[in-house]
Scaffold this active site. Structure first.
Site, PDB file in Angstrom:
ATOM      1  N   GLN A   1      38.336  48.323  19.984  1.00 34.64           N
ATOM      2  CA  GLN A   1      37.462  47.567  20.881  1.00 34.64           C
ATOM      3  C   GLN A   1      38.353  46.690  21.759  1.00 34.64           C
ATOM      4  O   GLN A   1      38.881  45.687  21.300  1.00 34.64           O
ATOM      5  CB  GLN A   1      36.479  46.723  20.064  1.00 34.64           C
ATOM      6  CG  GLN A   1      35.382  46.097  20.869  1.00 34.64           C
ATOM      7  CD  GLN A   1      34.376  45.348  19.988  1.00 34.64           C
ATOM      8  OE1 GLN A   1      34.544  45.251  18.779  1.00 34.64           O
ATOM      9  NE2 GLN A   1      33.362  44.817  20.609  1.00 34.64           N
TER      10      GLN A   1
ATOM     11  N   HIS B   1      29.853  52.677  25.812  1.00 42.17           N
ATOM     12  CA  HIS B   1      30.334  53.532  26.891  1.00 42.17           C
ATOM     13  C   HIS B   1      29.316  54.637  27.139  1.00 42.17           C
ATOM     14  O   HIS B   1      28.860  55.282  26.196  1.00 42.17           O
ATOM     15  CB  HIS B   1      31.656  54.204  26.495  1.00 42.17           C
ATOM     16  CG  HIS B   1      32.774  53.258  26.275  1.00 42.17           C
ATOM     17  ND1 HIS B   1      33.763  53.048  27.211  1.00 42.17           N
ATOM     18  CD2 HIS B   1      33.087  52.473  25.210  1.00 42.17           C
ATOM     19  CE1 HIS B   1      34.628  52.169  26.733  1.00 42.17           C
ATOM     20  NE2 HIS B   1      34.238  51.807  25.518  1.00 42.17           N
TER      21      HIS B   1
ATOM     22  N   VAL C   1      37.729  44.768  24.365  1.00 42.18           N
ATOM     23  CA  VAL C   1      37.175  43.454  24.696  1.00 42.18           C
ATOM     24  C   VAL C   1      36.242  43.068  23.550  1.00 42.18           C
ATOM     25  O   VAL C   1      35.407  43.871  23.130  1.00 42.18           O
ATOM     26  CB  VAL C   1      36.410  43.471  26.035  1.00 42.18           C
ATOM     27  CG1 VAL C   1      35.739  42.133  26.306  1.00 42.18           C
ATOM     28  CG2 VAL C   1      37.351  43.846  27.176  1.00 42.18           C
TER      29      VAL C   1
ATOM     30  N   HIS D   1      30.052  46.522  23.608  1.00 35.64           N
ATOM     31  CA  HIS D   1      29.858  47.360  24.797  1.00 35.64           C
ATOM     32  C   HIS D   1      29.722  48.813  24.372  1.00 35.64           C
ATOM     33  O   HIS D   1      30.378  49.278  23.451  1.00 35.64           O
ATOM     34  CB  HIS D   1      30.977  47.183  25.826  1.00 35.64           C
ATOM     35  CG  HIS D   1      32.368  47.395  25.322  1.00 35.64           C
ATOM     36  ND1 HIS D   1      33.025  46.490  24.502  1.00 35.64           N
ATOM     37  CD2 HIS D   1      33.236  48.408  25.528  1.00 35.64           C
ATOM     38  CE1 HIS D   1      34.242  46.937  24.249  1.00 35.64           C
ATOM     39  NE2 HIS D   1      34.392  48.107  24.853  1.00 35.64           N
TER      40      HIS D   1
END
Length: 143
Positions: free
Chosen positions: A93, A101, A95, A99
């Site tokens: 990961q 994708h 960041v 999130h």
């Protein structure tokens, strides 16, 4: 403030980035700055959460409704045949903000399944692992 929280903040301001493709009360989605293919989009919840399990149960459905919407829209928008939807929790990961994708895919595009080598279970190992997972699920969410 994390990089994705900054993008979320800028999506609401006068200087909104041109790479934001969806912004509502639940999530912000924007083009990945290093895409696997054009149209590769990241979907992030507005509320800072590091992993999927950091979302409250009632936040998961609305968040994945946005992922669902983009998984349907992106292939049509870029002329792809389908999409690959993926999420890393901690490992890989880049960041520390949840999130997902959404990557447009076309047969013969060069991506090979997952991005890591596959392996096989030894005899009986699959049954053992499956039972461990069922037990862990039951411990978290007893019937």
């Amino acid at each position: 403030m994390c990089a994705f929280c900054e993008i979320i903040d800028s999506a609401d301001g006068a200087h909104a980035t041109g790479t934001v493709v969806l912004a509502d009360e639940v999530a912000v989605a924007f083009l990945d700055r290093s895409p696997l293919f054009p149209g590769h989009t990241l979907v992030v919840p507005r509320r800072h959460a590091i992993t999927l399990t950091d979302l409250a149960v009632d936040e998961v459905g609305p968040f994945f409704e946005r992922v669902h919407r983009l998984a349907a829209a992106i292939p049509a928008a870029v002329g792809a045949q389908g999409s690959f939807v993926a999420n890393n929790n901690i490992v890989s990961q880049s960041v520390a903000h949840l999130h997902v994708h959404v990557v447009p895919r076309t047969k013969g595009d060069g991506l090979r399944g997952f991005f890591w080598p596959r392996q096989k279970y030894s005899v009986g190992e699959d049954d053992l692992i499956a039972q461990r997972i069922r037990d862990a699920v039951e411990a978290l969410h007893p019937r």
